[in-house]
Write a protein that holds these residues in place. Structure first.
Motif, PDB file in Angstrom:
ATOM      1  N   GLU A  42       0.839  -1.203   0.000  1.00  0.00           N
ATOM      2  CA  GLU A  42       0.000   0.000   0.000  1.00  0.00           C
ATOM      3  C   GLU A  42       0.871   1.249   0.000  1.00  0.00           C
ATOM      4  N   LYS A  43       0.429   2.246  -0.760  1.00  0.00           N
ATOM      5  CA  LYS A  43       1.174   3.496  -0.898  1.00  0.00           C
ATOM      6  C   LYS A  43       1.311   4.201   0.452  1.00  0.00           C
ATOM      7  N   LEU A  44       2.522   4.663   0.723  1.00  0.00           N
ATOM      8  CA  LEU A  44       2.778   5.409   1.953  1.00  0.00           C
ATOM      9  C   LEU A  44       2.376   6.874   1.790  1.00  0.00           C
ATOM     10  N   LEU A  45       1.873   7.454   2.862  1.00  0.00           N
ATOM     11  CA  LEU A  45       1.639   8.889   2.941  1.00  0.00           C
ATOM     12  C   LEU A  45       2.792   9.435   3.772  1.00  0.00           C
ATOM     13  N   VAL A  46       3.743  10.095   3.112  1.00  0.00           N
ATOM     14  CA  VAL A  46       4.963  10.559   3.763  1.00  0.00           C
ATOM     15  C   VAL A  46       4.779  12.018   4.163  1.00  0.00           C
ATOM     16  N   LEU A  47       4.906  12.274   5.464  1.00  0.00           N
ATOM     17  CA  LEU A  47       4.654  13.608   6.015  1.00  0.00           C
ATOM     18  C   LEU A  47       5.957  14.303   6.351  1.00  0.00           C
ATOM     19  N   ASP A  48       5.991  15.595   6.092  1.00  0.00           N
ATOM     20  CA  ASP A  48       7.188  16.405   6.300  1.00  0.00           C
ATOM     21  C   ASP A  48       6.840  17.600   7.172  1.00  0.00           C
ATOM     22  N   HIS A  49       7.827  18.418   7.449  1.00  0.00           N
ATOM     23  CA  HIS A  49       7.641  19.659   8.193  1.00  0.00           C
ATOM     24  C   HIS A  49       7.818  20.832   7.232  1.00  0.00           C
ATOM     25  N   PRO A  50       7.461  22.040   7.645  1.00  0.00           N
ATOM     26  CA  PRO A  50       7.576  23.201   6.749  1.00  0.00           C
ATOM     27  C   PRO A  50       8.987  23.348   6.175  1.00  0.00           C
ATOM     28  N   GLY A  51       9.055  23.916   4.982  1.00  0.00           N
ATOM     29  CA  GLY A  51      10.267  24.025   4.194  1.00  0.00           C
ATOM     30  C   GLY A  51      11.546  24.432   4.884  1.00  0.00           C
ATOM     31  N   GLU A  52      11.503  25.421   5.738  1.00  0.00           N
ATOM     32  CA  GLU A  52      12.733  25.919   6.349  1.00  0.00           C
ATOM     33  C   GLU A  52      12.801  25.648   7.850  1.00  0.00           C
ATOM     34  N   SER A  53      12.010  24.695   8.342  1.00  0.00           N
ATOM     35  CA  SER A  53      12.002  24.450   9.792  1.00  0.00           C
ATOM     36  C   SER A  53      13.313  23.818  10.257  1.00  0.00           C
ATOM     37  N   ALA A  54      13.703  24.154  11.471  1.00  0.00           N
ATOM     38  CA  ALA A  54      14.934  23.608  12.048  1.00  0.00           C
ATOM     39  C   ALA A  54      14.840  22.099  12.206  1.00  0.00           C
ATOM     40  N   LEU A  55      13.670  21.584  12.563  1.00  0.00           N
ATOM     41  CA  LEU A  55      13.492  20.146  12.728  1.00  0.00           C
ATOM     42  C   LEU A  55      13.696  19.435  11.389  1.00  0.00           C
ATOM     43  N   ARG A  56      13.151  19.999  10.333  1.00  0.00           N
ATOM     44  CA  ARG A  56      13.321  19.412   8.992  1.00  0.00           C
ATOM     45  C   ARG A  56      14.796  19.384   8.603  1.00  0.00           C
TER      46      ARG A  56
END
Length: 127
Positions: A42-56
């Motif tokens: 089954e296809k994964l739904l891959v979640l990210d954080h905002p573009g310039e966030s320190a965590l990302r």
């Protein structure tokens, strides 16, 4: 005055009923670079954080050694070629957790301090 950057462990998490039980660093990198797109068929739904966030920035530096500039160039090239789409950006860790709790095929990363018993940690990145 700028506030100090708080650093800590990063947890890669999935829903409790997810088919993913654990991930290696390599598998997490491949998922977040669009190389692995499915789990248990089954296809994964891959979640990210905002573009310039320190965590990302910390997450991608740890899982595949990419800074944000290089990562953004990587995704721009893949999107232009039509090969794949980047992970879905969420507003923050709470948004990631909310979405994961409701989707057994979602995978995301959060600050480890945000993890509770409603999700499963499949990889812990130590600071």
């Amino acid at each position: 005055l700028a506030s100090p950057v708080v650093r800590g462990d990063i947890a890669v998490v999935v829903a409790l009923n997810s088919p993913l039980q654990q991930l290696s660093m390599r598998e997490a990198s491949d998922i977040y670079l669009g190389r692995i797109k499915a789990a248990a068929g089954e296809k994964l739904l891959v979640l990210d954080h905002p573009g310039e966030s320190a965590l990302r920035e910390r997450f991608f530096k740890q899982v595949n050694g990419m800074d944000l500039r290089r990562l953004n160039a990587y995704w721009a090239r893949l999107q232009f070629s039509g090969e794949t789409q980047p992970p879905v950006p969420m507003d923050d860790s709470q948004d990631v957790l909310y979405t994961i709790r409701r989707n057994r095929h979602a995978v995301g990363y959060v600050d480890a301090s945000a993890v509770d018993g409603s999700v499963r940690v499949v990889l812990m990145l130590k600071e």
